[in-house]
Design an enzyme around this catalytic site. Structure first.
Site, PDB file in Angstrom:
ATOM      1  N   ARG A  72      -2.546   3.711  -0.454  1.00 27.79           N
ATOM      2  CA  ARG A  72      -2.685   2.795  -1.520  1.00 27.79           C
ATOM      3  C   ARG A  72      -4.336   2.488  -1.254  1.00 27.79           C
ATOM      4  O   ARG A  72      -4.676   2.131  -0.121  1.00 27.79           O
ATOM      5  CB  ARG A  72      -1.752   1.633  -1.436  1.00 27.79           C
ATOM      6  CG  ARG A  72      -0.559   1.979  -1.731  1.00 27.79           C
ATOM      7  CD  ARG A  72       0.587   0.695  -1.731  1.00 27.79           C
ATOM      8  NE  ARG A  72       0.625   0.215  -0.366  1.00 27.79           N
ATOM      9  CZ  ARG A  72       0.150  -0.911   0.041  1.00 27.79           C
ATOM     10  NH1 ARG A  72      -0.804  -1.604  -0.736  1.00 27.79           N
ATOM     11  NH2 ARG A  72       0.343  -1.304   1.216  1.00 27.79           N
ATOM     12  N   TYR A 201      -1.598  10.060  -4.855  1.00 29.70           N
ATOM     13  CA  TYR A 201      -0.991   9.583  -3.818  1.00 29.70           C
ATOM     14  C   TYR A 201       0.188   8.662  -4.033  1.00 29.70           C
ATOM     15  O   TYR A 201       0.247   7.859  -4.908  1.00 29.70           O
ATOM     16  CB  TYR A 201      -2.029   8.832  -2.712  1.00 29.70           C
ATOM     17  CG  TYR A 201      -0.864   8.250  -1.681  1.00 29.70           C
ATOM     18  CD1 TYR A 201      -0.212   8.935  -0.693  1.00 29.70           C
ATOM     19  CD2 TYR A 201      -0.818   6.801  -1.691  1.00 29.70           C
ATOM     20  CE1 TYR A 201       0.559   8.172   0.307  1.00 29.70           C
ATOM     21  CE2 TYR A 201      -0.051   6.088  -0.976  1.00 29.70           C
ATOM     22  CZ  TYR A 201       0.592   6.800   0.310  1.00 29.70           C
ATOM     23  OH  TYR A 201       1.513   6.011   0.975  1.00 29.70           O
ATOM     24  N   LYS A 210       5.391   0.060  -5.964  1.00 28.12           N
ATOM     25  CA  LYS A 210       4.882  -1.015  -5.903  1.00 28.12           C
ATOM     26  C   LYS A 210       4.516  -1.720  -7.110  1.00 28.12           C
ATOM     27  O   LYS A 210       4.544  -3.048  -7.358  1.00 28.12           O
ATOM     28  CB  LYS A 210       3.528  -0.740  -4.938  1.00 28.12           C
ATOM     29  CG  LYS A 210       4.007  -0.145  -3.383  1.00 28.12           C
ATOM     30  CD  LYS A 210       4.808  -1.132  -2.783  1.00 28.12           C
ATOM     31  CE  LYS A 210       5.159  -0.601  -1.575  1.00 28.12           C
ATOM     32  NZ  LYS A 210       5.779  -1.503  -0.490  1.00 28.12           N
ATOM     33  N   HIS A 230       9.034  -7.729  -1.014  1.00 31.79           N
ATOM     34  CA  HIS A 230       8.765  -6.713  -0.438  1.00 31.79           C
ATOM     35  C   HIS A 230      10.033  -7.062   1.075  1.00 31.79           C
ATOM     36  O   HIS A 230       9.607  -7.468   2.122  1.00 31.79           O
ATOM     37  CB  HIS A 230       7.303  -6.759   0.144  1.00 31.79           C
ATOM     38  CG  HIS A 230       6.981  -5.591   0.761  1.00 31.79           C
ATOM     39  ND1 HIS A 230       5.651  -5.493   1.600  1.00 31.79           N
ATOM     40  CD2 HIS A 230       7.438  -4.302   0.823  1.00 31.79           C
ATOM     41  CE1 HIS A 230       5.591  -4.412   2.033  1.00 31.79           C
ATOM     42  NE2 HIS A 230       6.342  -3.557   1.556  1.00 31.79           N
ATOM     43  N   SER A 252       3.381  -4.292   6.537  1.00 35.69           N
ATOM     44  CA  SER A 252       3.526  -2.783   7.084  1.00 35.69           C
ATOM     45  C   SER A 252       3.253  -2.765   8.531  1.00 35.69           C
ATOM     46  O   SER A 252       2.735  -3.470   9.043  1.00 35.69           O
ATOM     47  CB  SER A 252       2.326  -1.909   6.442  1.00 35.69           C
ATOM     48  OG  SER A 252       1.830  -2.639   5.116  1.00 35.69           O
ATOM     49  N   CYS A 254       5.662  -2.872  10.705  1.00 35.65           N
ATOM     50  CA  CYS A 254       6.236  -3.777  11.692  1.00 35.65           C
ATOM     51  C   CYS A 254       7.753  -3.486  11.852  1.00 35.65           C
ATOM     52  O   CYS A 254       8.547  -4.279  12.260  1.00 35.65           O
ATOM     53  CB  CYS A 254       6.253  -5.309  11.103  1.00 35.65           C
ATOM     54  SG  CYS A 254       4.780  -5.975  11.581  1.00 35.65           S
ATOM     55  N   ASP A 281      12.860  -1.322   1.457  1.00 34.44           N
ATOM     56  CA  ASP A 281      11.351  -1.706   1.297  1.00 34.44           C
ATOM     57  C   ASP A 281      11.371  -2.708   0.299  1.00 34.44           C
ATOM     58  O   ASP A 281      10.489  -3.691   0.313  1.00 34.44           O
ATOM     59  CB  ASP A 281      10.705  -0.618   0.647  1.00 34.44           C
ATOM     60  CG  ASP A 281       9.040  -0.962   0.439  1.00 34.44           C
ATOM     61  OD1 ASP A 281       8.649  -1.421   1.425  1.00 34.44           O
ATOM     62  OD2 ASP A 281       8.460  -0.439  -0.449  1.00 34.44           O
ATOM     63  N   ARG A 378       4.193  11.140   4.618  1.00 37.52           N
ATOM     64  CA  ARG A 378       5.376  10.431   4.064  1.00 37.52           C
ATOM     65  C   ARG A 378       6.573  11.420   3.897  1.00 37.52           C
ATOM     66  O   ARG A 378       6.215  12.617   3.670  1.00 37.52           O
ATOM     67  CB  ARG A 378       5.056   9.606   2.686  1.00 37.52           C
ATOM     68  CG  ARG A 378       4.138   8.598   2.984  1.00 37.52           C
ATOM     69  CD  ARG A 378       4.729   7.239   3.424  1.00 37.52           C
ATOM     70  NE  ARG A 378       3.757   6.207   3.264  1.00 37.52           N
ATOM     71  CZ  ARG A 378       4.028   5.019   3.293  1.00 37.52           C
ATOM     72  NH1 ARG A 378       5.253   4.680   2.889  1.00 37.52           N
ATOM     73  NH2 ARG A 378       3.162   4.018   3.501  1.00 37.52           N
TER      74      ARG A 378
HETATM   75  C1  OXD Z   1       3.979  -0.152   1.927  1.00 34.26           C
HETATM   76  C2  OXD Z   1       5.012   0.938   1.728  1.00 34.26           C
HETATM   77  O1  OXD Z   1       2.703   0.006   2.045  1.00 34.26           O
HETATM   78  O2  OXD Z   1       6.141   0.637   1.664  1.00 34.26           O
HETATM   79  O3  OXD Z   1       4.226  -1.348   2.041  1.00 34.26           O
HETATM   80  O4  OXD Z   1       4.724   2.157   1.257  1.00 34.26           O
HETATM   81 MN    MN Z   2       6.519  -1.556   1.636  1.00 32.00          MN
END
Ligand code: OXD
Ligand code: MN
Length: 595
Positions: A72, A201, A210, A230, A252, A254, A281, A378
């Site tokens: 991102r 991406y 998102k 989130h 992210s 964690c 997520d 991913r």
């Molecule tokens: C993030 C994802 O970046 O879930 O939070 O990809």
């Molecule tokens: Mn996320």
């Protein structure tokens, strides 16, 4: 090809997008298996996707993005509300008129020799009162195939919209030239519109995720009385068969996906405990008919980080990727056309292709300090593949939430777990969420990065108004509101090693949280909130962790917290007039309790 809906609002907008992008061909995505099979075959024939071993990884495909396009791009992500103050100090902003004027020429004719795919999709189960519809137009088959996993995609999505509604999110994506200098990820919250260009991406182009389910949806939630967060959602089944649901927000890296799919320690599984995954997520939360807060996972799959995923760290995530999955930017084992990434196991393939496409000797390449898979590589895996997917995953009403958990990565400050005094204090606890940089990353160690509610890159409006909305939701929910907790799995000892084992053993902390929700266990009042008595955290079967260790993990260092309070005060200054007075009140109360 004929349109899939009578809805004039959709058809008018699609016509405008066709006129703008001037594709050679237009394909409406109906969601049928035949159509998806055709698209897969086409993508394989052009080399956009690579077919993997049909026996070991049935239905799985591989895709590689350009090295300049692997994550991102927060610095190129914009919230274009009409007024700058509505985007707030934590978002990039540009006047919508100006942004449309800048991007329109970039989209003009961009699909000239390409096909435009029109993707109807539902975020949330079809027929759910919490679900919402989006339409994404794109020139990327990769996007179509990923959206097929991540959303409920196809003609059925229009059932939720009906023939007249205008309530759908308009997403326009073109990979264009994948030029990083001209890359834009733009949300227009007041227009229900997302424009994304020059990226291919996932996080930038799967617009349901998102861009819609967090940035646009958080804004919709504020106006419509619900919340887009989130957060993972999981259910804890107790020996008596009762299931309690919690949500949790972490920045992210964690371990959200790991917590969402955790396997309880043996002592718990033997007694009949089980964890069910609803989401890893994103959560959409809304008060239900009984006044409690209900959550759905708007997504239909997992877009997870591959490196680090293995049978120990997350057995269920790994199992989810064994069929009908798309892998992006991992390494290929050319001997049997399977995939590999760092920490999958200790055997990098000898005959490997690394993520950029170069053929290498895996063990030598890794020994020289290189990574075979990109650190943000991913898997896109269907939720239905997950061995612990909740039976309520498709429940249109969602699941009732007992607890909301916040957390970050803190070496010393935050204790293993504490409970907020009430919803207002819990909102404060969420607003001060932070993670410290670790030695693993470049730059200074121990630098605190604030990431309120883990929403910093995802809140589609002013963060001060967002906190006000949280406070408002607390008033609506009253005594039916979920209890709010904070956890920290990352306290370190004097050698910098983690003290708490984490992973499945986090069940021990969830256990206390559920007991608190049910009112069956006492707590100790500290300046920062309610904490467990050390003996109330079950350490049975843990190696080297005793009740004394737990006491240490729960200790609150007042001097550190006084420093923390100063950091919060500094952070709050950013929000000026929009900082709800309740939040500064909570900060003052904390300071007073620490004095
Ligand atoms: C993030 C994802 O970046 O879930 O939070 O990809
Ligand atoms: Mn996320």
């Amino acid at each position: 090809m004929a349109t899939l809906t009578k809805n004039p609002n959709v058809n008018k907008w699609v016509d405008e997008m066709i006129a703008l992008c001037k594709p050679e061909k237009v394909v409406w995505i109906d969601g049928s298996k035949e159509q998806l099979d055709e698209l897969r075959a086409e993508a394989i024939s052009t080399g956009e996707m690579i077919k993997l071993n049909e026996e070991k990884l049935p239905g799985c495909l591989y895709h590689r993005t350009l090295p300049n396009d692997v994550a991102r791009v927060e610095d190129r992500t914009f919230i274009c509300s009409r007024k700058k103050e509505d985007a707030g100090p934590t978002n990039n902003w540009c006047d919508p008129k100006e942004m449309y004027a800048k991007l329109t020429p970039m989209y003009d004719g961009v699909m000239k020799n390409r096909t435009m795919y029109i993707i109807p999709y539902s975020m949330g189960p079809i027929g759910s009162p919490l679900a919402k519809v989006g339409v994404e137009v794109t020139d990327s088959i990769y996007v179509v195939l990923n959206m097929a996993i991540m959303t409920r995609m196809g003609a059925d999505a229009f059932k939720n919209l009906g023939d007249t509604s205008d309530d759908f999110v308009r997403g326009l994506h073109s990979k264009a030239d994948v030029d990083p200098e001209k890359r834009y990820i733009v949300q227009f919250p007041e227009d229900n519109t997302i424009w994304s260009i020059n990226s291919a991406y996932g996080g930038n182009v799967l617009l349901g995720k998102k861009c819609f389910a967090l940035r646009i949806a958080s804004y919709q939630g504020k106006n419509e009385g619900w919340m887009a967060e989130h957060m993972l959602i999981l259910g804890i089944e107790k020996p008596n068969g009762e299931i309690k649901y919690v949500t949790a927000a972490f920045p992210s890296a964690c371990g959200k996906t790991n917590l969402a799919m955790l396997i309880p320690p043996e002592g718990y599984t033997k007694r009949g405990y089980k964890v069910w995954t609803v989401g890893d997520d994103i959560a959409w939360l809304k008060p239900g008919p009984d006044g409690r807060l209900y959550a759905i996972n708007p997504e239909n799959g997992f877009f997870g980080v591959a490196p680090g995923t293995n049978a120990h760290s997350n057995y269920n995530a790994l199992a989810s990727t064994r069929k009908n999955t798309i892998f992006t930017n991992v390494a290929i084992n050319n001997d049997d056309m399977t995939v590999w990434w760092e920490k999958l196991d200790n055997n990098p393939p000898v005959n490997a292709t690394e993520w950029k496409g170069e053929k290498v000797n895996g063990p030598e390449y890794v020994a020289a300090g290189n990574k075979l898979a990109h650190p943000n590589s991913r898997f896109t895996a269907p939720a239905e593949n997950c061995p612990c997917i909740s039976p309520e995953f498709n429940n249109p009403q969602g699941v009732p939430i007992s607890a909301i958990i916040f957390g970050g990565r803190r070496a010393k400050t935050a204790p293993l777990v504490y409970q907020s005094f009430n919803w207002q204090h819990g909102t404060f606890v969420g607003s001060i969420m932070a993670s410290e940089t670790t030695a693993a990353a470049t730059g200074a160690v121990g630098v605190v990065r604030r990431d309120p509610m883990a929403m910093l890159p995802f809140c589609g409006y002013h963060m001060g108004d967002y906190w006000a909305h949280w406070l408002e939701m607390g008033k609506i929910l009253g005594d039916k509101a979920p209890k709010i907790f904070n956890v920290n799995w990352f306290r370190t000892d004097e050698n910098g090693d983690f003290i708490w084992p984490g992973y499945g053993d986090n069940m021990r902390v969830l256990d206390w949280i559920i007991d608190r929700c049910e009112g069956t266990v006492d707590a100790v009042e500290t300046p920062i909130g309610y904490e467990p008595k050390p003996e109330d955290i079950n350490v049975e079967g843990l190696d080297g962790i005793t009740t004394e260790t737990v006491a240490d993990l729960l200790s609150v260092d007042k001097d550190l917290w006084k420093e923390e309070a100063k950091g919060i005060e500094e952070f709050y200054k950013k929000f000026g007039e929009k900082l709800p007075k309740e939040m500064s009140e909570e900060l003052k109360n904390l300071e007073a309790r620490l004095a």
